[in-house]
Design a protein around this motif. Structure first.
Motif, PDB file in Angstrom:
ATOM      1  N   SER A  60       0.836  -1.216   0.000  1.00 50.38           N
ATOM      2  CA  SER A  60       0.000   0.000   0.000  1.00 50.38           C
ATOM      3  C   SER A  60       0.861   1.253   0.000  1.00 50.38           C
ATOM      4  O   SER A  60       2.076   1.208   0.242  1.00 50.38           O
ATOM      5  N   PHE A  61       0.187   2.382  -0.251  1.00 53.88           N
ATOM      6  CA  PHE A  61       0.867   3.689  -0.279  1.00 53.88           C
ATOM      7  C   PHE A  61       1.441   4.079   1.074  1.00 53.88           C
ATOM      8  O   PHE A  61       2.236   5.005   1.166  1.00 53.88           O
ATOM      9  N   LYS A  62       1.038   3.376   2.130  1.00 52.12           N
ATOM     10  CA  LYS A  62       1.494   3.755   3.468  1.00 52.12           C
ATOM     11  C   LYS A  62       3.011   3.652   3.609  1.00 52.12           C
ATOM     12  O   LYS A  62       3.599   4.303   4.461  1.00 52.12           O
ATOM     13  N   ASP A  63       3.645   2.833   2.776  1.00 53.60           N
ATOM     14  CA  ASP A  63       5.106   2.694   2.847  1.00 53.60           C
ATOM     15  C   ASP A  63       5.807   4.024   2.572  1.00 53.60           C
ATOM     16  O   ASP A  63       6.888   4.288   3.097  1.00 53.60           O
ATOM     17  N   ALA A  84      -2.936   3.515  15.223  1.00 52.87           N
ATOM     18  CA  ALA A  84      -4.244   2.891  15.008  1.00 52.87           C
ATOM     19  C   ALA A  84      -4.344   2.631  13.524  1.00 52.87           C
ATOM     20  O   ALA A  84      -3.757   3.370  12.738  1.00 52.87           O
ATOM     21  N   SER A  85      -5.109   1.613  13.137  1.00 49.37           N
ATOM     22  CA  SER A  85      -5.130   1.322  11.702  1.00 49.37           C
ATOM     23  C   SER A  85      -6.328   0.502  11.276  1.00 49.37           C
ATOM     24  O   SER A  85      -6.835  -0.337  12.027  1.00 49.37           O
ATOM     25  N   THR A  86      -6.737   0.741  10.028  1.00 47.22           N
ATOM     26  CA  THR A  86      -7.696  -0.148   9.381  1.00 47.22           C
ATOM     27  C   THR A  86      -6.949  -1.261   8.626  1.00 47.22           C
ATOM     28  O   THR A  86      -7.555  -1.998   7.873  1.00 47.22           O
ATOM     29  N   GLY A  87      -5.638  -1.337   8.806  1.00 52.26           N
ATOM     30  CA  GLY A  87      -4.882  -2.487   8.318  1.00 52.26           C
ATOM     31  C   GLY A  87      -3.637  -2.191   7.511  1.00 52.26           C
ATOM     32  O   GLY A  87      -2.630  -2.873   7.645  1.00 52.26           O
ATOM     33  N   ASN A  88      -3.694  -1.183   6.652  1.00 57.82           N
ATOM     34  CA  ASN A  88      -2.514  -0.909   5.824  1.00 57.82           C
ATOM     35  C   ASN A  88      -1.436  -0.150   6.585  1.00 57.82           C
ATOM     36  O   ASN A  88      -0.249  -0.467   6.458  1.00 57.82           O
ATOM     37  N   THR A  89      -1.846   0.846   7.353  1.00 58.88           N
ATOM     38  CA  THR A  89      -0.858   1.576   8.157  1.00 58.88           C
ATOM     39  C   THR A  89      -0.155   0.619   9.105  1.00 58.88           C
ATOM     40  O   THR A  89       1.065   0.693   9.302  1.00 58.88           O
ATOM     41  N   SER A  90      -0.913  -0.296   9.686  1.00 61.30           N
ATOM     42  CA  SER A  90      -0.319  -1.218  10.657  1.00 61.30           C
ATOM     43  C   SER A  90       0.701  -2.134   9.989  1.00 61.30           C
ATOM     44  O   SER A  90       1.780  -2.379  10.549  1.00 61.30           O
ATOM     45  N   VAL A 187     -10.724   8.751   0.301  1.00 65.04           N
ATOM     46  CA  VAL A 187     -10.421   9.553   1.491  1.00 65.04           C
ATOM     47  C   VAL A 187     -10.944   8.842   2.734  1.00 65.04           C
ATOM     48  O   VAL A 187     -12.127   8.503   2.819  1.00 65.04           O
ATOM     49  N   GLY A 188     -10.023   8.594   3.673  1.00 67.65           N
ATOM     50  CA  GLY A 188     -10.392   7.986   4.952  1.00 67.65           C
ATOM     51  C   GLY A 188     -10.052   8.950   6.070  1.00 67.65           C
ATOM     52  O   GLY A 188     -10.834   9.820   6.445  1.00 67.65           O
ATOM     53  N   ASN A 189      -8.830   8.833   6.577  1.00 66.78           N
ATOM     54  CA  ASN A 189      -8.364   9.744   7.622  1.00 66.78           C
ATOM     55  C   ASN A 189      -7.856  11.057   7.023  1.00 66.78           C
ATOM     56  O   ASN A 189      -7.435  11.943   7.735  1.00 66.78           O
ATOM     57  N   ALA A 190      -7.841  11.133   5.714  1.00 66.88           N
ATOM     58  CA  ALA A 190      -7.561  12.348   4.933  1.00 66.88           C
ATOM     59  C   ALA A 190      -6.088  12.771   4.934  1.00 66.88           C
ATOM     60  O   ALA A 190      -5.766  13.896   4.552  1.00 66.88           O
ATOM     61  N   GLY A 191      -5.189  11.867   5.297  1.00 66.13           N
ATOM     62  CA  GLY A 191      -3.762  12.168   5.235  1.00 66.13           C
ATOM     63  C   GLY A 191      -3.247  12.173   3.804  1.00 66.13           C
ATOM     64  O   GLY A 191      -2.457  13.030   3.411  1.00 66.13           O
ATOM     65  N   ASN A 192      -3.706  11.226   3.003  1.00 64.61           N
ATOM     66  CA  ASN A 192      -3.118  11.084   1.670  1.00 64.61           C
ATOM     67  C   ASN A 192      -3.485  12.234   0.754  1.00 64.61           C
ATOM     68  O   ASN A 192      -2.637  12.764   0.048  1.00 64.61           O
ATOM     69  N   ILE A 193      -4.741  12.640   0.778  1.00 64.72           N
ATOM     70  CA  ILE A 193      -5.142  13.751  -0.098  1.00 64.72           C
ATOM     71  C   ILE A 193      -4.411  15.025   0.329  1.00 64.72           C
ATOM     72  O   ILE A 193      -3.975  15.825  -0.512  1.00 64.72           O
ATOM     73  N   CYS A 294      -6.645  -4.097  -7.353  1.00 62.96           N
ATOM     74  CA  CYS A 294      -6.498  -3.245  -6.170  1.00 62.96           C
ATOM     75  C   CYS A 294      -7.481  -3.710  -5.114  1.00 62.96           C
ATOM     76  O   CYS A 294      -8.360  -4.517  -5.380  1.00 62.96           O
ATOM     77  N   GLU A 295      -7.346  -3.204  -3.914  1.00 61.56           N
ATOM     78  CA  GLU A 295      -8.326  -3.558  -2.884  1.00 61.56           C
ATOM     79  C   GLU A 295      -9.581  -2.700  -3.073  1.00 61.56           C
ATOM     80  O   GLU A 295      -9.528  -1.656  -3.740  1.00 61.56           O
ATOM     81  N   PRO A 296     -10.725  -3.126  -2.520  1.00 65.89           N
ATOM     82  CA  PRO A 296     -11.975  -2.415  -2.806  1.00 65.89           C
ATOM     83  C   PRO A 296     -11.899  -0.909  -2.557  1.00 65.89           C
ATOM     84  O   PRO A 296     -12.268  -0.113  -3.440  1.00 65.89           O
ATOM     85  N   LEU A 325      -4.536   4.138  -6.974  1.00 67.87           N
ATOM     86  CA  LEU A 325      -4.958   2.847  -6.418  1.00 67.87           C
ATOM     87  C   LEU A 325      -4.063   2.580  -5.216  1.00 67.87           C
ATOM     88  O   LEU A 325      -2.903   2.193  -5.351  1.00 67.87           O
ATOM     89  N   THR A 326      -4.618   2.809  -4.046  1.00 66.27           N
ATOM     90  CA  THR A 326      -3.831   2.945  -2.823  1.00 66.27           C
ATOM     91  C   THR A 326      -3.318   1.626  -2.236  1.00 66.27           C
ATOM     92  O   THR A 326      -2.316   1.622  -1.531  1.00 66.27           O
ATOM     93  N   GLY A 327      -4.041   0.539  -2.503  1.00 68.18           N
ATOM     94  CA  GLY A 327      -3.639  -0.740  -1.903  1.00 68.18           C
ATOM     95  C   GLY A 327      -3.811  -1.898  -2.883  1.00 68.18           C
ATOM     96  O   GLY A 327      -4.651  -1.856  -3.789  1.00 68.18           O
TER      97      GLY A 327
HETATM   98  N1  F0G Z   1      -6.886   3.544   0.638  1.00 66.65           N
HETATM   99  C1  F0G Z   1      -6.407   2.585   1.428  1.00 66.65           C
HETATM  100  C2  F0G Z   1      -6.129   1.255   0.817  1.00 66.65           C
HETATM  101  C3  F0G Z   1      -6.177   2.846   2.801  1.00 66.65           C
HETATM  102  O1  F0G Z   1      -5.694   1.881   3.570  1.00 66.65           O
HETATM  103  C4  F0G Z   1      -6.471   4.117   3.302  1.00 66.65           C
HETATM  104  C5  F0G Z   1      -6.256   4.419   4.715  1.00 66.65           C
HETATM  105  C6  F0G Z   1      -6.970   5.081   2.430  1.00 66.65           C
HETATM  106  C7  F0G Z   1      -7.151   4.762   1.104  1.00 66.65           C
HETATM  107  C8  F0G Z   1      -7.305   6.443   2.882  1.00 66.65           C
HETATM  108  O2  F0G Z   1      -6.171   7.212   3.114  1.00 66.65           O
HETATM  109  O3  F0G Z   1      -6.567   7.758   5.475  1.00 66.65           O
HETATM  110  O4  F0G Z   1      -4.878   8.982   4.141  1.00 66.65           O
HETATM  111  O5  F0G Z   1      -7.317   9.304   3.722  1.00 66.65           O
HETATM  112  N2  F0G Z   1      -5.909   3.565   5.568  1.00 66.65           N
HETATM  113  C9  F0G Z   1      -5.541   3.871   6.953  1.00 66.65           C
HETATM  114  C10 F0G Z   1      -4.945   2.636   7.599  1.00 66.65           C
HETATM  115  C11 F0G Z   1      -6.600   4.535   7.730  1.00 66.65           C
HETATM  116  O6  F0G Z   1      -4.986   2.528   8.833  1.00 66.65           O
HETATM  117  O7  F0G Z   1      -4.412   1.789   6.901  1.00 66.65           O
HETATM  118  P1  F0G Z   1      -6.226   8.395   4.176  1.00 66.65           P
END
Ligand code: F0G
Length: 359
Positions: A60-63, A84-90, A187-193, A294-296, A325-327
């Protein structure tokens, strides 16, 4: 020259400590894939590219943000990191922490993270705590504990994360040889955007002829997409019980929500929400039409493009657009199998196979 990772490539433009001793898995430099058949499905006669960030080392982009966050944390003397994480950050935190010889603690929402993410996080040796609560509860807890202990927080509220993630904007410009007209992402936690906007803005403001062929000309319009059941930025208020099949972005109180809304405003962009059905349709099509898995949640940007183009408010014909495509799709094998046609089972026999194929 061999690829040396993001700090090696872009370190001079990063505001972090420890750049002389990077913690890297040689992340970044992910493919930008032209997607003409998917563009037909989306409509609107757009020139579509996929920034396939699931091709990073932990998928994932978290790297991108974790090479900088862990490098910085180690240089500052931290021995334990937490998120804390929904899985990719962790998964990313666990991998980079193990590489740095640090301990990693992660809080995940119990039962609400995809299996591939749990597998990675465990494999890299993190101490995993499943909490009875949401990602938002977990983020509150890790912020509180890191405020009163020497444990370093590596969620994207940590500015060192964005220093790494902003590099994706520069890669897109370099690979395209131009600045795209639109860039869409989930957009989730809004860090990437927020990080993309930092990247495009720094590129826009400074001399960056080596990055973009037309520096100072423009920045892309941003299209952020949330899942309809977890759309606090679209609905205009926090969501106490976010619910969506897109577990990566099942977040009701985005930590960088204000920054994201500001970025969207400055870019003359759009924040929208799509239903799970719309996002899953894009998830299936991108794999079937382009061979890109990619993941959903990662398909949310594509669903956003389709929705906005149909409404006449998105990209215009002939524009160059990029969906991030983030993951990687393998992060969530359960969704992939549930969405696909089940395999048939046959006897291991030539006649049977022939009859089946010619039927
Ligand atoms: N796409 C994927 C695959 C993610 O794992 C996340 C966030 C986002 C998009 C949204 O990015 O949070 O920067 O707006 N995942 C975080 C996690 C929350 O814990 O892995 P964001």
């Amino acid at each position: 020259m061999a690829w040396g990772g993001l700090i090696d490539r872009y370190g001079s433009r990063m505001n972090i400590a420890g750049k002389d001793r990077p913690v890297t898995l040689f992340e970044g430099n992910t493919p930008l894939v032209p997607a003409p058949k998917l563009a037909e499905w989306i409509g609107g006669d757009i020139d579509l590219y996929l920034k396939y960030d699931g091709m990073n080392p932990t998928g994932s982009f978290k790297d991108r943000g974790m090479t900088t966050a862990i490098t910085h944390a180690r240089a500052e003397g931290a021995e334990i990191v937490i998120c804390a994480s929904t899985g990719n950050t962790s998964a990313a935190a666990a991998a980079y922490a193990s590489r740095a010889g640090m301990k990693c603690v992660v809080l995940i929402p119990d039962g609400k993270i995809a299996y591939g993410k749990l597998a990675g996080t465990l494999a890299y040796g993190a101490q995993v705590v499943a909490i009875r609560g949401s990602f938002d509860d977990g983020l509150r807890l890790v912020q509180e504990i890191s405020a009163v202990t020497p444990i370093a927080l590596v969620n994207s509220v940590n500015p060192a994360r964005l220093e790494g993630q902003k590099t994706a904007a520069w890669e897109v410009c370099e690979q395209l040889g131009a600045i795209p007209d639109w860039l869409a992402l989930p957009v989730g936690n809004a860090g990437n955007i927020s990080a993309y906007w930092m990247g495009f803005s720094e590129c826009w403001r400074s001399e960056c002829a080596q990055l973009c062929k037309k520096p100072r000309v423009k920045r892309p319009q941003l299209l952020g997409t949330q899942a309809a059941g977890a759309a606090p930025l679209v609905d205009g208020h926090p969501v106490d019980h976010p619910e969506t099949k897109c577990t990566a972005i099942r977040i009701g109180r985005p930590a960088r929500g204000d920054q994201a809304l500001q970025a969207i405003k400055e870019s003359n962009g759009i924040i929208t929400k799509c239903s799970d059905d719309e996002i899953f349709a894009a998830y299936r099509e991108v794999a079937r039409r382009e061979g890109v898995f990619c993941e959903p949640s990662s398909a949310a940007g594509l669903a956003g493009f389709k929705q906005q183009i149909a409404a006449g408010t998105g990209p215009q014909p002939g524009q160059t657009v990029v969906a991030v495509l983030t993951g990687h799709g393998l992060k969530d094998p359960d969704s992939a199998v549930a969405e696909a046609v089940a395999p048939v089972t046959l006897d291991a026999d030539l006649d049977t196979l022939r009859r089946y194929l010619l039927a």
